[in-house]
Design an enzyme around this catalytic site. Structure first.
Site, PDB file in Angstrom:
ATOM      1  N   LYS A   1     134.911 182.977   4.472  1.00 14.58           N
ATOM      2  CA  LYS A   1     136.127 182.106   4.324  1.00 14.58           C
ATOM      3  C   LYS A   1     137.249 182.810   5.069  1.00 14.58           C
ATOM      4  O   LYS A   1     138.181 183.829   4.796  1.00 14.58           O
ATOM      5  CB  LYS A   1     136.549 181.837   3.078  1.00 14.58           C
ATOM      6  CG  LYS A   1     137.837 180.614   3.161  1.00 14.58           C
ATOM      7  CD  LYS A   1     138.967 180.787   2.043  1.00 14.58           C
ATOM      8  CE  LYS A   1     139.878 181.788   2.510  1.00 14.58           C
ATOM      9  NZ  LYS A   1     140.883 181.273   3.518  1.00 14.58           N
TER      10      LYS A   1
ATOM     11  N   VAL B   1     138.553 176.506  -0.899  1.00 10.49           N
ATOM     12  CA  VAL B   1     137.286 177.407  -0.617  1.00 10.49           C
ATOM     13  C   VAL B   1     137.296 178.604  -1.161  1.00 10.49           C
ATOM     14  O   VAL B   1     136.297 178.920  -1.655  1.00 10.49           O
ATOM     15  CB  VAL B   1     137.520 177.418   0.960  1.00 10.49           C
ATOM     16  CG1 VAL B   1     136.271 178.194   1.539  1.00 10.49           C
ATOM     17  CG2 VAL B   1     137.435 175.891   1.528  1.00 10.49           C
ATOM     18  N   GLY B   2     138.447 179.259  -1.218  1.00  4.94           N
ATOM     19  CA  GLY B   2     138.375 180.649  -1.716  1.00  4.94           C
ATOM     20  C   GLY B   2     138.136 180.488  -3.207  1.00  4.94           C
ATOM     21  O   GLY B   2     137.368 181.495  -3.742  1.00  4.94           O
TER      22      GLY B   2
ATOM     23  N   CYS C   1     148.155 196.687   6.493  1.00  7.42           N
ATOM     24  CA  CYS C   1     148.168 197.289   5.139  1.00  7.42           C
ATOM     25  C   CYS C   1     148.209 198.729   4.999  1.00  7.42           C
ATOM     26  O   CYS C   1     148.689 199.472   4.107  1.00  7.42           O
ATOM     27  CB  CYS C   1     146.703 196.817   4.308  1.00  7.42           C
ATOM     28  SG  CYS C   1     145.340 197.207   5.222  1.00  7.42           S
TER      29      CYS C   1
ATOM     30  N   GLY D   1     142.695 179.288   0.517  1.00  9.14           N
ATOM     31  CA  GLY D   1     142.261 180.151  -0.337  1.00  9.14           C
ATOM     32  C   GLY D   1     142.176 179.328  -1.932  1.00  9.14           C
ATOM     33  O   GLY D   1     141.276 179.618  -2.824  1.00  9.14           O
TER      34      GLY D   1
ATOM     35  N   GLY E   1     139.056 177.206   5.544  1.00  5.38           N
ATOM     36  CA  GLY E   1     139.448 176.547   4.286  1.00  5.38           C
ATOM     37  C   GLY E   1     140.804 177.257   3.590  1.00  5.38           C
ATOM     38  O   GLY E   1     140.994 178.574   3.809  1.00  5.38           O
TER      39      GLY E   1
ATOM     40  N   GLU F   1     155.576 195.662  -0.478  1.00  5.48           N
ATOM     41  CA  GLU F   1     154.785 195.735   0.788  1.00  5.48           C
ATOM     42  C   GLU F   1     155.374 194.742   1.599  1.00  5.48           C
ATOM     43  O   GLU F   1     155.311 193.469   1.442  1.00  5.48           O
ATOM     44  CB  GLU F   1     153.390 195.625   0.933  1.00  5.48           C
ATOM     45  CG  GLU F   1     152.486 195.516   2.317  1.00  5.48           C
ATOM     46  CD  GLU F   1     151.269 195.293   2.054  1.00  5.48           C
ATOM     47  OE1 GLU F   1     150.320 195.897   2.719  1.00  5.48           O
ATOM     48  OE2 GLU F   1     150.821 194.336   1.192  1.00  5.48           O
TER      49      GLU F   1
ATOM     50  N   GLU G   1     140.152 194.919  -0.785  1.00  6.06           N
ATOM     51  CA  GLU G   1     140.795 195.908   0.009  1.00  6.06           C
ATOM     52  C   GLU G   1     142.351 195.436   0.290  1.00  6.06           C
ATOM     53  O   GLU G   1     142.582 194.280   1.008  1.00  6.06           O
ATOM     54  CB  GLU G   1     140.187 196.496   1.338  1.00  6.06           C
ATOM     55  CG  GLU G   1     141.077 197.495   2.262  1.00  6.06           C
ATOM     56  CD  GLU G   1     141.916 197.039   3.041  1.00  6.06           C
ATOM     57  OE1 GLU G   1     143.142 197.026   2.827  1.00  6.06           O
ATOM     58  OE2 GLU G   1     141.685 196.531   4.468  1.00  6.06           O
TER      59      GLU G   1
END
Length: 471
Positions: free
Chosen positions: A169, A205-206, A278, A202, A200, A378, A244
């Protein structure tokens, strides 16, 4: 206008069950350049079923068959380099200093997986036992927008090397890159169902992938917040995870550092991928005794960085990926001022001469303490903080005073001292006087920066379980 109307399931390009259209933008112009039709949970279910059906045959293949498949993938992806380069610039806004790497890396990372697979031992002795490394099953690979093609190819290559099949995905914001990679992987002629790609959202689909009982492994790169949600979903089925996640990486400049060498490395670490990385070194720790000296040098360096048109070879920082991300970065710049930080370079608004697009002025704050939001959150943009420390022990304490622990850097003249400092930093990776990446080494984070490791033998092992056989 480009229209992407298909996803990839069981070796075929198919029309999604989902009907939602998602606008694609050029971040350098803020204009719509196309649309992608998004998959939904029904499509995710179909993709999982295809991967599940393909797993018995693929997991029984030998090392040489997998290497041959990966070599075909590498050649097919490399053949689409120029198309990928154009898509990275058009869809993501990466400047020349970054886009060339982003177009080459997908084939390179498959090559790295091939090298790791060639050296990988699937059977090892342990006393009287024989330990067999066994593929987990269907892997759900969920990838972000800040290096779409590279993440797809890297995660997929490791999963296939381990003997897993995959459902991918990718971010809906990277549909052009995904389409090119999918076409290339299709041309590599892998067995149907071994990999499936369903673009798709999140939350549809996620969510389906992370909750599905037939998915044995999730590998996700993205935000810490989403990573926590995936971890909760995976717990229901004891699905194995590699996450990650975010970072707030420190760059410690020691008091014996050569300013001419340290400042360029610190700036490159902080502004890599236009700050949308990141691992970006956004906290720059400098000795109090040399604070003014480093402030001046860093301010000059940041002020000289060109932010603007990614097609201009002089550009070093491109636009933010979306208006939402641009607004987020602007908000943090305002917050830094409200918190009492002193602006050394940049600030709110667009760079001079930029009227359209989601461009940000590379920004440097000083007089920052480690409890400020700009030092803890972040930001995912080109916003850097200078934090002063009194001595080495305080520098290490400040570096470790964070929820994150993905990457760090130590800059100094004494090799033994820099290694000693590096060993005390709580981070999955510590760079010492370099920005060089080592693909054979494990990559991943401590604390809220994630769970598990990718790259090299560790990346392959992450898709496997050890089985001990005695007798």
């Amino acid at each position: 206008m480009q229209h992407i109307e298909q996803i990839y399931i069981n070796g075929e390009f198919v029309t999604p069950h989902g009907t939602e259209r998602f606008d694609l933008y050029n971040p350098a112009t803020a204009r719509v350049t196309g649309q992608v039709r998004l998959a939904d949970s029904v499509d995710a279910e179909r993709a999982i079923a295809a991967a599940h059906a393909a797993f018995p045959a693929w997991s029984s293949t030998g090392k040489q068959a997998r290497i041959a498949a990966l070599q075909r993938m590498q050649a097919a992806v490399a053949a689409r380099h120029d198309d990928l380069l154009e898509a990275v610039i058009e869809e993501y806004g990466a400047p020349a200093s970054r886009s060339a790497w982003m177009a080459s890396y997908p084939a390179e990372v498959i090559g790295q997986a091939i090298a790791a697979l060639e050296a990988f031992e699937f059977t090892v002795p342990a006393g009287a036992a024989r330990v067999e490394m066994t593929p987990l099953g269907v892997a759900g690979l969920i990838t972000p927008w800040n290096s779409d093609a590279g993440f797809i190819c890297g995660k997929l290559a490791a999963a296939l090397a381990a003997g897993c099949t995959a459902v991918i995905k990718p971010s809906e914001m990277s549909a052009l890159q995904t389409q090119i990679v999918t076409e290339a992987l299709h041309a590599a002629d892998l067995p149907p169902g071994v990999f499936n790609i369903v673009t798709g959202r999140g939350d549809t689909v996620g969510e389906t992938i992370s909750r599905h009982p037939l998915v044995a492994k999730i590998s996700f790169t993205g935000s810490t917040q989403t990573g926590k949600a995936i971890l909760r979903n995976a717990a229901e089925n004891f699905t194995r995870v590699t996450l990650e996640l975010g970072g707030k990486s420190p760059t410690i400049i020691l008091d014996d550092a050569d300013i001419k060498q340290a400042v360029p490395l610190a700036v490159q670490a902080g502004l890599m991928n236009s700050g949308q990385a990141c691992v970006a070194g956004t906290r720059i720790l400098v000795p109090q005794s040399r604070k003014a000296e480093f402030e001046q040098a860093l301010a000059q360096a940041i002020a000289a960085v060109k932010s603007g048109d990614p097609r201009d070879n002089a550009t070093e920082v491109g636009p933010m990926v979306s208006e939402k991300q641009w607004q987020r970065v602007q908000g943090y710049i305002r917050k830094g001022l409200e918190e009492g930080a002193r602006l050394l370079a940049g600030g709110e608004g667009r760079p001079e001469g930029a009227r359209d697009g989601w461009f940000v002025r590379p920004t440097l704050f000083t007089d920052v303490h480690n409890q400020m939001a700009i030092a803890r959150d972040e930001i995912f943009g080109p916003v850097l903080c200078v934090i002063a420390y009194r001595d080495e022990a305080e520098a290490i304490a400040i570096a470790n005073d964070t929820d994150y622990g993905l990457s760090a850097m130590v800059l100094g003249s004494d090799a033994e001292r820099t290694r000693r400092v590096a060993e005390q930093i709580q981070s999955g990776r510590v760079l010492v006087n370099t920005l060089t990446h080592e693909p054979k080494a494990p990559f991943g984070g401590f604390k809220h920066s994630g769970v598990g490791r990718e790259m090299g033998a560790w990346g392959i092992s992450a898709f496997m379980e050890p089985k001990s056989i005695l007798g």
